[in-house]
Motif scaffolding. Structure first.
Motif, PDB file in Angstrom:
ATOM      1  N   MET A   6       0.835  -1.170   0.000  1.00  0.00           N
ATOM      2  CA  MET A   6       0.000   0.000   0.000  1.00  0.00           C
ATOM      3  C   MET A   6       0.887   1.243   0.000  1.00  0.00           C
ATOM      4  SD  MET A   6      -2.950   1.040   2.702  1.00  0.00           S
ATOM      5  CE  MET A   6      -2.215   2.193   3.846  1.00  0.00           C
ATOM      6  N   ALA A   7       0.588   2.159  -0.898  1.00  0.00           N
ATOM      7  CA  ALA A   7       1.348   3.399  -0.988  1.00  0.00           C
ATOM      8  C   ALA A   7       0.942   4.351   0.135  1.00  0.00           C
ATOM      9  CB  ALA A   7       1.095   4.048  -2.339  1.00  0.00           C
ATOM     10  N   LEU A   8       1.901   5.085   0.640  1.00  0.00           N
ATOM     11  CA  LEU A   8       1.613   6.085   1.667  1.00  0.00           C
ATOM     12  C   LEU A   8       1.094   7.335   0.979  1.00  0.00           C
ATOM     13  CD1 LEU A   8       4.766   5.684   3.919  1.00  0.00           C
ATOM     14  CD2 LEU A   8       2.517   4.677   4.231  1.00  0.00           C
ATOM     15  N   GLU A   9      -0.001   7.870   1.508  1.00  0.00           N
ATOM     16  CA  GLU A   9      -0.633   9.027   0.892  1.00  0.00           C
ATOM     17  C   GLU A   9      -1.070  10.038   1.940  1.00  0.00           C
ATOM     18  OE1 GLU A   9      -3.852   7.042  -1.141  1.00  0.00           O
ATOM     19  OE2 GLU A   9      -2.688   6.911  -2.973  1.00  0.00           O
ATOM     20  N   HIS A  10      -1.180  11.280   1.496  1.00  0.00           N
ATOM     21  CA  HIS A  10      -1.690  12.377   2.314  1.00  0.00           C
ATOM     22  C   HIS A  10      -2.958  12.878   1.644  1.00  0.00           C
ATOM     23  CE1 HIS A  10       1.989  12.990   4.807  1.00  0.00           C
ATOM     24  NE2 HIS A  10       2.501  12.318   3.796  1.00  0.00           N
ATOM     25  N   GLU A  11      -4.031  12.943   2.404  1.00  0.00           N
ATOM     26  CA  GLU A  11      -5.314  13.378   1.868  1.00  0.00           C
ATOM     27  C   GLU A  11      -5.600  14.794   2.339  1.00  0.00           C
ATOM     28  OE1 GLU A  11      -7.560  10.314   3.717  1.00  0.00           O
ATOM     29  OE2 GLU A  11      -7.287   8.926   2.048  1.00  0.00           O
ATOM     30  N   HIS A  20       0.930  11.725  -3.021  1.00  0.00           N
ATOM     31  CA  HIS A  20       1.793  10.619  -2.610  1.00  0.00           C
ATOM     32  C   HIS A  20       2.823  11.121  -1.604  1.00  0.00           C
ATOM     33  CE1 HIS A  20       4.629   7.295  -2.771  1.00  0.00           C
ATOM     34  NE2 HIS A  20       3.646   6.581  -3.292  1.00  0.00           N
ATOM     35  N   ASP A  21       3.161  10.279  -0.667  1.00  0.00           N
ATOM     36  CA  ASP A  21       4.124  10.622   0.376  1.00  0.00           C
ATOM     37  C   ASP A  21       5.469  11.044  -0.209  1.00  0.00           C
ATOM     38  OD1 ASP A  21       4.883  10.785   3.181  1.00  0.00           O
ATOM     39  OD2 ASP A  21       6.106   8.999   2.790  1.00  0.00           O
ATOM     40  N   ASP A  22       5.906  10.435  -1.317  1.00  0.00           N
ATOM     41  CA  ASP A  22       7.181  10.818  -1.926  1.00  0.00           C
ATOM     42  C   ASP A  22       7.186  12.298  -2.309  1.00  0.00           C
ATOM     43  OD1 ASP A  22       8.233   8.262  -1.695  1.00  0.00           O
ATOM     44  OD2 ASP A  22       7.789   7.693  -3.768  1.00  0.00           O
ATOM     45  N   LEU A  23       6.075  12.786  -2.861  1.00  0.00           N
ATOM     46  CA  LEU A  23       5.988  14.190  -3.236  1.00  0.00           C
ATOM     47  C   LEU A  23       5.991  15.078  -1.989  1.00  0.00           C
ATOM     48  CD1 LEU A  23       5.692  16.392  -5.371  1.00  0.00           C
ATOM     49  CD2 LEU A  23       3.204  16.036  -5.256  1.00  0.00           C
ATOM     50  N   ASP A  36       5.077  11.027 -12.395  1.00  0.00           N
ATOM     51  CA  ASP A  36       4.475  11.476 -13.645  1.00  0.00           C
ATOM     52  C   ASP A  36       4.220  12.986 -13.539  1.00  0.00           C
ATOM     53  OD1 ASP A  36       2.300  12.333 -15.386  1.00  0.00           O
ATOM     54  OD2 ASP A  36       1.992  10.219 -15.857  1.00  0.00           O
ATOM     55  N   ARG A  37       4.926  13.771 -14.346  1.00  0.00           N
ATOM     56  CA  ARG A  37       4.813  15.229 -14.282  1.00  0.00           C
ATOM     57  C   ARG A  37       3.381  15.710 -14.435  1.00  0.00           C
ATOM     58  NH1 ARG A  37       6.823  17.790 -19.338  1.00  0.00           N
ATOM     59  NH2 ARG A  37       4.773  17.064 -19.946  1.00  0.00           N
ATOM     60  N   ASN A  38       2.659  15.190 -15.422  1.00  0.00           N
ATOM     61  CA  ASN A  38       1.308  15.671 -15.682  1.00  0.00           C
ATOM     62  C   ASN A  38       0.363  15.375 -14.518  1.00  0.00           C
ATOM     63  OD1 ASN A  38       2.153  16.682 -18.142  1.00  0.00           O
ATOM     64  ND2 ASN A  38       1.634  14.807 -19.230  1.00  0.00           N
ATOM     65  N   LYS A  39       0.524  14.222 -13.896  1.00  0.00           N
ATOM     66  CA  LYS A  39      -0.301  13.885 -12.741  1.00  0.00           C
ATOM     67  C   LYS A  39       0.014  14.817 -11.572  1.00  0.00           C
ATOM     68  CE  LYS A  39      -1.442  10.124  -9.594  1.00  0.00           C
ATOM     69  NZ  LYS A  39      -1.165   8.750  -9.185  1.00  0.00           N
ATOM     70  N   VAL A  40       1.295  15.062 -11.334  1.00  0.00           N
ATOM     71  CA  VAL A  40       1.703  15.957 -10.249  1.00  0.00           C
ATOM     72  C   VAL A  40       1.188  17.369 -10.505  1.00  0.00           C
ATOM     73  CG1 VAL A  40       3.700  17.057  -9.138  1.00  0.00           C
ATOM     74  CG2 VAL A  40       3.709  14.588  -9.566  1.00  0.00           C
ATOM     75  N   LEU A  41       1.305  17.855 -11.751  1.00  0.00           N
ATOM     76  CA  LEU A  41       0.818  19.193 -12.079  1.00  0.00           C
ATOM     77  C   LEU A  41      -0.686  19.308 -11.853  1.00  0.00           C
ATOM     78  CD1 LEU A  41       2.871  20.052 -15.297  1.00  0.00           C
ATOM     79  CD2 LEU A  41       3.191  20.951 -12.977  1.00  0.00           C
ATOM     80  N   MET A  42      -1.431  18.284 -12.209  1.00  0.00           N
ATOM     81  CA  MET A  42      -2.873  18.294 -11.994  1.00  0.00           C
ATOM     82  C   MET A  42      -3.196  18.358 -10.490  1.00  0.00           C
ATOM     83  SD  MET A  42      -5.684  15.388 -13.007  1.00  0.00           S
ATOM     84  CE  MET A  42      -5.073  14.310 -11.728  1.00  0.00           C
TER      85      MET A  42
END
Length: 151
Positions: free
Chosen positions: A1-6, A36-39, A121-127
Motif C-alpha cells: 500500500m502506498a503512503l498518501e496524504h489526503e 503521494h508521500d514521496d511528493l 508522472d509530471r502531468n499527474k503531479v501538475l494536476m
C-alpha cells in the motif's frame, strides 16, 4: 500500500473534532486531493512556511503539516499555501514528462547507503498541484478549511 496524504476542502461550519470519522464520505467535503508521500517528503521543507493548526495538540497554532496526523489550513494559511504550491507547479512545468527526483537517504541490508530515486508522472503531479492551488484560493474568503490527514 502506498503512503498518501489526503487534503479535504470542507465548510467552515464543519465540526472538526468529529470530521475525521467521516472523511471518506463524499457528502462531508467539497473537494479532495491525494498526494503521494514521496511528493510530500520532497517539498516538506517549504510546507513548514505555511501557518497551520493542529487540532490534536494543546498548542494548536504552528507551521507545516502534522506528518502522521491531522493538520488544519484556514484563512490565515491561504496565501502562503497557494504561493508554495504555485511555486512547485511552476518549477515542475519545466520537468520532463517522467520526473526522476532524488529522495531520502536510505541504508540497504548490506549497510551501504544511497539516495532513493523517485519516479513521478509530471502531468499527474501538475494536476494535483493545480487542484491544491484552487482549494487554497477558496480559503481566502474564510468559509472553508482544508483538512489534511497524514500517513
Amino acid at each position: 500500500m502506498a503512503l498518501e496524504h489526503e487534503f479535504y476542502l470542507i465548510a467552515q461550519d464543519t465540526d472538526i473534532r468529529e470530521y475525521w470519522q467521516y472523511t471518506h464520505d463524499e457528502k462531508t467535503y467539497v473537494d479532495c486531493v491525494v498526494l503521494h508521500d514521496d511528493l510530500i517528503l520532497y517539498i516538506i521543507d517549504s510546507l513548514k512556511w505555511i501557518p497551520t493548526k493542529n487540532p490534536g495538540i494543546r498548542t494548536v497554532q504552528g507551521y507545516g503539516i502534522n506528518y502522521h496526523g491531522i493538520t488544519l489550513f484556514d484563512k490565515q494559511s491561504a496565501i502562503p499555501l497557494r504561493n508554495v504550491f504555485t511555486a512547485w507547479r511552476d518549477l515542475f512545468k519545466n520537468a520532463p514528462e517522467i520526473m526522476k527526483l532524488t529522495g531520502s537517504f536510505v541504508w540497504s541490508e548490506n549497510e551501504e547507503g544511497e539516495y532513493e530515486r523517485l519516479i513521478l508522472d509530471r502531468n499527474k503531479v501538475l494536476m494535483q498541484l493545480e487542484r491544491m492551488i484552487a482549494m487554497a484560493e477558496k480559503l481566502s474568503d474564510g468559509e472553508y478549511y482544508i483538512y489534511h490527514c497524514g500517513i
